[in-house]
Design an enzyme around this catalytic site. Sequence first.
Site, mmCIF file in Angstrom:
data_model
loop_
_atom_site.group_PDB
_atom_site.id
_atom_site.type_symbol
_atom_site.label_atom_id
_atom_site.label_comp_id
_atom_site.label_asym_id
_atom_site.label_seq_id
_atom_site.Cartn_x
_atom_site.Cartn_y
_atom_site.Cartn_z
ATOM 1 N N ASP A 135 -4.255 -57.543 28.099
ATOM 2 C CA ASP A 135 -4.611 -56.129 28.305
ATOM 3 C C ASP A 135 -5.995 -56.012 28.937
ATOM 4 O O ASP A 135 -6.800 -55.165 28.541
ATOM 5 C CB ASP A 135 -4.568 -55.363 26.986
ATOM 6 C CG ASP A 135 -4.504 -53.845 27.210
ATOM 7 O OD1 ASP A 135 -4.145 -53.427 28.334
ATOM 8 O OD2 ASP A 135 -4.813 -53.086 26.282
ATOM 9 N N ILE A 156 -16.947 -43.071 18.169
ATOM 10 C CA ILE A 156 -17.028 -43.497 19.569
ATOM 11 C C ILE A 156 -15.728 -43.204 20.299
ATOM 12 O O ILE A 156 -15.695 -42.449 21.268
ATOM 13 C CB ILE A 156 -17.377 -44.998 19.658
ATOM 14 C CG1 ILE A 156 -18.764 -45.258 19.058
ATOM 15 C CG2 ILE A 156 -17.349 -45.460 21.111
ATOM 16 C CD1 ILE A 156 -19.174 -46.722 19.072
ATOM 17 N N GLU A 157 -14.622 -43.786 19.854
ATOM 18 C CA GLU A 157 -13.340 -43.554 20.514
ATOM 19 C C GLU A 157 -12.214 -43.997 19.582
ATOM 20 O O GLU A 157 -12.440 -44.679 18.581
ATOM 21 C CB GLU A 157 -13.247 -44.320 21.839
ATOM 22 C CG GLU A 157 -13.252 -45.837 21.682
ATOM 23 C CD GLU A 157 -13.037 -46.553 22.986
ATOM 24 O OE1 GLU A 157 -12.775 -45.865 23.993
ATOM 25 O OE2 GLU A 157 -13.116 -47.790 23.000
ATOM 26 N N GLU A 158 -11.006 -43.608 19.958
ATOM 27 C CA GLU A 158 -9.814 -43.991 19.212
ATOM 28 C C GLU A 158 -8.814 -44.622 20.156
ATOM 29 O O GLU A 158 -8.518 -44.077 21.228
ATOM 30 C CB GLU A 158 -9.194 -42.782 18.517
ATOM 31 C CG GLU A 158 -7.958 -43.113 17.690
ATOM 32 C CD GLU A 158 -7.440 -41.933 16.892
ATOM 33 O OE1 GLU A 158 -6.390 -42.069 16.236
ATOM 34 O OE2 GLU A 158 -8.090 -40.875 16.922
ATOM 35 N N GLY A 159 -8.304 -45.789 19.772
ATOM 36 C CA GLY A 159 -7.330 -46.491 20.584
ATOM 37 C C GLY A 159 -5.993 -46.613 19.885
ATOM 38 O O GLY A 159 -5.744 -45.976 18.850
ATOM 39 N N SER A 160 -5.135 -47.452 20.445
ATOM 40 C CA SER A 160 -3.790 -47.609 19.889
ATOM 41 C C SER A 160 -3.808 -48.332 18.551
ATOM 42 O O SER A 160 -2.930 -48.103 17.710
ATOM 43 C CB SER A 160 -2.911 -48.391 20.880
ATOM 44 O OG SER A 160 -2.846 -47.718 22.129
#
Length: 462
Positions: free
Chosen positions: A218, A100-104
């Site tokens: 955040d 799906i996605e990559e974050g910090s």
Amino acid sequence: MENDRGTKRSRWRDDDEERQTAERRRQEKERKRKQKQERKEKKQQQLDQNKPDDNGTSEPKETSADVNGLDLDINGLLQFKAPEIRSCRGVNNYEMLNHIEEGSYGVVYRGKNIDTDEIVALKKLKADKNQYGFPITSLREINTLMALQHPNIVNMKEIVVGGSLDQIYIVMEFVEHDLKSLMTDMREPFLQSEIKTLLHQLLSATVLMHENHVIHRDLKSSNLLMNNRGQIKIADFGLARFFSEPSQAMTQLVVTLWYRAPELLLGAKYYSTEIDLWSVGCIFAELITNKPLFEGRSEIDQISKIFDLLGYPDEQNWPGFKSLPHGKTINKPKNYVKTQSLRTKFPMMTSAGIDLLSSLLQLDPKRRMSASEALKHPYFKEDPRLQPPEMFPTFPSKAGQERRRRASPSAPVARHGDHLNDNKNENDDDDDDGFIMAAPEDEKFGLFREQDKKGGGFQLRF
């Protein structure tokens, strides 16, 4: 018998002392025997209470300890119930479907529970190889998600592990969209009634966080997930932490730049829930226009954009701001004339909407409205009312690898009341097939279609 002084000691006196000692020993043995018998009777009584009945079911009966509200063991000691401690299941209980996605702080995948076929989201935590132990950000996220249970906060199901220590996954409910990507793909912003519903849900979840002494730190549109049932859910608690009152010194390097409160930009280390409310105000403005309110390229540019719209701080609108680490560097230009305001920025908003937005975007954090106060604002009571979540439109999910259907060309449409005529008169105007009434070009905020509850791309032909 003689003592040390040479005098004789009575034999009868020695016999009395021996009898007293023997009696004390006998009483002590009897007391211990009775205690042992009482413990045995209590244990047998508990076994009899849990004995299955004729149907084979076991129903514990009330004891005197239960009646008194005390939970005692067989020795009469007070005991407390604790959660069961067991090992985590393996990630092989889930089938990875797509990235799906990559974050910090992690990489998110879409997966399926092999046993139940339930679609879930698996977040693989990033482990720093240069540090020993479990990442503190991941511990905070897990601890926060376990403490917060709300319909508008993403639900954590369990923790699963792989074959090594760097393969730790958080299993969460799968939500189809993130709000940022959804607004980017939308041709027009949400309706005002839809904006009210989304903002109300966001504030409701924020109230629960702050009541449980949690600051998200955040909040932004990309950290708000939205499903196809009109519900948003706050996610990504990697920077969240519990706070105390009075507040303690914390790092100011939190919150994504575009949603960062001015006190953080000026170096404040003592802050509280007010920084979340500033982020909520920025999200509120973004829902209206589908664009971030303050798109700064650096911290200096960000604070400049804030002051250009809301005005420069002084001792009247923000007492004590000069005491902040970078407060003394803020100087109002000599020939400064304020040319912008929230009213000019959002001309189609109602007075109540502007009042709520300005209350959330106060420069002074002490004057900023709390989440519970914002929920009671008159903006949510005026027309148009909140849109029911089930009335929201649905969108194809990028995370679920769904594709938007391409629009195919439609057949020609005649004027209302006329029939198609292939033998058209030469004197007829080629463009006189009727006119189209759509939203005016200067209507940027989707308020025009609010009156007729039209969907995106809808046009009336006459």
